[in-house]
Design a protein around this motif. Sequence first.
Motif, PDB file in Angstrom:
ATOM      1  N   ALA A   1       0.845  -1.202   0.000  1.00 26.90           N
ATOM      2  CA  ALA A   1       0.000   0.000   0.000  1.00 26.90           C
ATOM      3  C   ALA A   1       0.877   1.248   0.000  1.00 26.90           C
TER       4      ALA A   1
ATOM      5  N   CYS B   1      -3.578   3.112  -1.575  1.00 30.65           N
ATOM      6  CA  CYS B   1      -4.470   2.472  -0.607  1.00 30.65           C
ATOM      7  C   CYS B   1      -4.339   3.227   0.706  1.00 30.65           C
TER       8      CYS B   1
ATOM      9  N   GLY C   1      -6.753   1.314   4.509  1.00 33.24           N
ATOM     10  CA  GLY C   1      -6.991   0.178   3.621  1.00 33.24           C
ATOM     11  C   GLY C   1      -5.786  -0.744   3.575  1.00 33.24           C
TER      12      GLY C   1
ATOM     13  N   ALA D   1      -3.476  -3.545   1.350  1.00 34.40           N
ATOM     14  CA  ALA D   1      -3.153  -4.014   0.007  1.00 34.40           C
ATOM     15  C   ALA D   1      -3.228  -5.532  -0.042  1.00 34.40           C
TER      16      ALA D   1
ATOM     17  N   THR E   1      -5.033  -5.256  -5.202  1.00 33.74           N
ATOM     18  CA  THR E   1      -6.331  -4.822  -4.709  1.00 33.74           C
ATOM     19  C   THR E   1      -6.113  -3.965  -3.467  1.00 33.74           C
ATOM     20  N   CYS E   2      -7.126  -3.207  -3.131  1.00 39.67           N
ATOM     21  CA  CYS E   2      -7.086  -2.405  -1.916  1.00 39.67           C
ATOM     22  C   CYS E   2      -8.405  -2.647  -1.180  1.00 39.67           C
ATOM     23  N   THR E   3      -8.314  -3.337  -0.068  1.00 46.36           N
ATOM     24  CA  THR E   3      -9.496  -3.616   0.740  1.00 46.36           C
ATOM     25  C   THR E   3      -9.635  -2.517   1.786  1.00 46.36           C
ATOM     26  N   CYS E   4     -10.739  -1.815   1.702  1.00 50.21           N
ATOM     27  CA  CYS E   4     -10.898  -0.609   2.513  1.00 50.21           C
ATOM     28  C   CYS E   4     -11.387  -0.925   3.926  1.00 50.21           C
TER      29      CYS E   4
ATOM     30  N   GLY F   1      -8.401   3.697  -4.087  1.00 48.37           N
ATOM     31  CA  GLY F   1      -7.468   3.947  -3.006  1.00 48.37           C
ATOM     32  C   GLY F   1      -8.108   4.162  -1.656  1.00 48.37           C
ATOM     33  N   CYS F   2      -9.381   3.815  -1.518  1.00 46.32           N
ATOM     34  CA  CYS F   2     -10.119   4.024  -0.255  1.00 46.32           C
ATOM     35  C   CYS F   2     -10.137   5.497   0.144  1.00 46.32           C
TER      36      CYS F   2
END
Length: 693
Positions: free
Chosen positions: A83, A98, A102, A104, A112-115, A123-124
């Motif tokens: 991230a 991110c 969030g 990475a 992916t970027c999980t928020c 990028g949340c």
Amino acid sequence: SITPTQGAALDILGGDITGTTNSFSACAVPCQASSDSSKDGSDGDFYCVNGGTAGGYMNACTCTSCNAGYSGTNCETADACSATTTSTDDGTDGNIYCTSGGSAGGTTGACTCTCSSGYGGAGCATTLHSISDMTTFFNLVSNEAANPDGYAEMQGNNILDAGDIAILDTGSYSCNTGENCARSDTMVYTWNLATEVKCVEDDASCILDLQGIMRGMGVGGTGPLPSTPTADTLTIRALTFDNGLGHGLLPYGGALLLGYGAKVDILLCVFSNCHSASVGGAIFVTKKSGVGNINEYHADAIINIYGTTFSGNSADSAGIDICNNPEDQGDVEIHATCPSPYTSITPTQGAALDILGGDITGTTNSFSACAVPCQASSDSSKDGSDGDFYCVNGGTAGGYMNACTCTSCNAGYSGTNCETADACSATTTSTDDGTDGNIYCTSGGSAGGTTGACTCTCSSGYGGAGCATTLHSISDMTTFFNLVSNEAANPDGYAEMQGNNILDAGDIAILDTGSYSCNTGENCARSDTMVYTWNLATEVKCVEDDASCILDLQGIMRGMGVGGTGPLPSTPTADTLTIRALTFDNGLGHGLLPYGGALLLGYGAKVDILLCVFSNCHSASVGGAIFVTKKSGVGNINEYHADAIINIYGTTFSGNSADSAGIDICNNPEDQGDVEIHATCPSPYTSITPTQG
């Protein structure tokens, strides 16, 4: 392996210069990069991808200087993503924008970027606001006081910032005038609010119930303003405007009143049963002030409508569905396509709209069926582009075609498709078998593997399921006797036949390879038997499965007398003694009980004899190697609680003898137990067919 290039003949002088007297070259062939994964450098071509530079020479190639985010011998490995806070980082080099907490995920090229909760978007960086009631909706969205001519009472107390997203939970929303709506004729008013207001689902299941007394939204401008130079669009997505009414001072637009140069994208919405006391039963658009709430404040009012349904609307005058103010019109376009992420879907075209005013372009019809609900599939190639989405391990498919999700995975699974088996965790619950990622693993054991394939690596001295079995190592006869011989437990037994550290039920005694013999009165039960057991439901085994643990009975005694195996009240589940991979050699059954030169089994015991060897054993009566009986008085396994049950697998008999009969085995004809000799191998060798002797 390379044939060099032969050059000119050498000019030489002197004898004993042998071989091919020429100049030679081109042995060291420089390596060249290849995208063919089979190229190993043996011909100079070497698999080297992702920007790697091939080096070295034929048969000794290298691939170095990989592009950022790649590694491996051939630069073939996409590294885990990291991230960053750089908004241009898109994951192509393993770095992904991110922010806002969030995390990475993925690997280079597929980051992916999980928020964290409350954030979303690229990028949340977008703040998400959840709405589950009308008061919150009003407080976040209604900002009419920002209008120089507006009213403070039409203003919420927690207005969205530009670029934020308001997400309504599914359900119905209605308001009480003066409490949680802008005013008696309009639910919410916005002024230069360039944000997104959307339903959590794309099926328009967030319903603004306008109760036949008010419109849903009045929208005045959307920017940009100096404070929001890039914001210029309000997006209204997947809301249903039902039973709206345009009346009073501004009797236009029973659902939406749009003006002052706003730009509004209306996506996947439903306008149903809305009415205007003038024109524009559902939507009224105007360019300048005085008649509506979107017009040319900074530029033309620009309204784009995608995948939106109109039904049951009405107007006292004209433009039942849409009116673009004929006196001061904006730009309205109805698109015959679906919005992102459904652009590949062709919407279902419905009835023609009743419209009024010029500059309403596109296909002036109602549209639907853009958002096709996703369905779970076990086909890993299904990416949701047709509504089917790879979603396994109990996951629930959600979202809509081209934007599918897979959530609520079974315990122990995660990942975009619930496809990832998580690392296992140790528990103290004996029923945990690893199917949910929890594995019974006690006594200091450590969990390993992943869900569905959990393992438990035991600490020294423990083994079996969950490391719950205590293992006892035996390397000498005294230890063997003390752990196994428990004849004193027999109500008719003798204390001198008892060891001093008897196994608990379920323990395992493991003999080291080698020979074991005893001295009467010191480390064996008695002169005719090495060890006696009574209701001892355990396992006695050799450390190796080759029967290299030899009970040397010296031609003077049998190996074991076994009386019952349980269960007793103290051991309600224990009922089998397992004897594994022991050699009983040169045994003798004689004296008071002249049966079974190796094993004397009775009193209802259950015994599994696995991979053993019975050699050169003799009985002064019957049963040269093994004697089995059901009840007491003649042997040491019989029907104490149930029939004596003896199972024999993969076991060798050789050189045994008896004075009477049953040279190898005698099952007492007068009171027999159940004995079965299996033509199969025991676990873990069940797939092997044993050699029949």
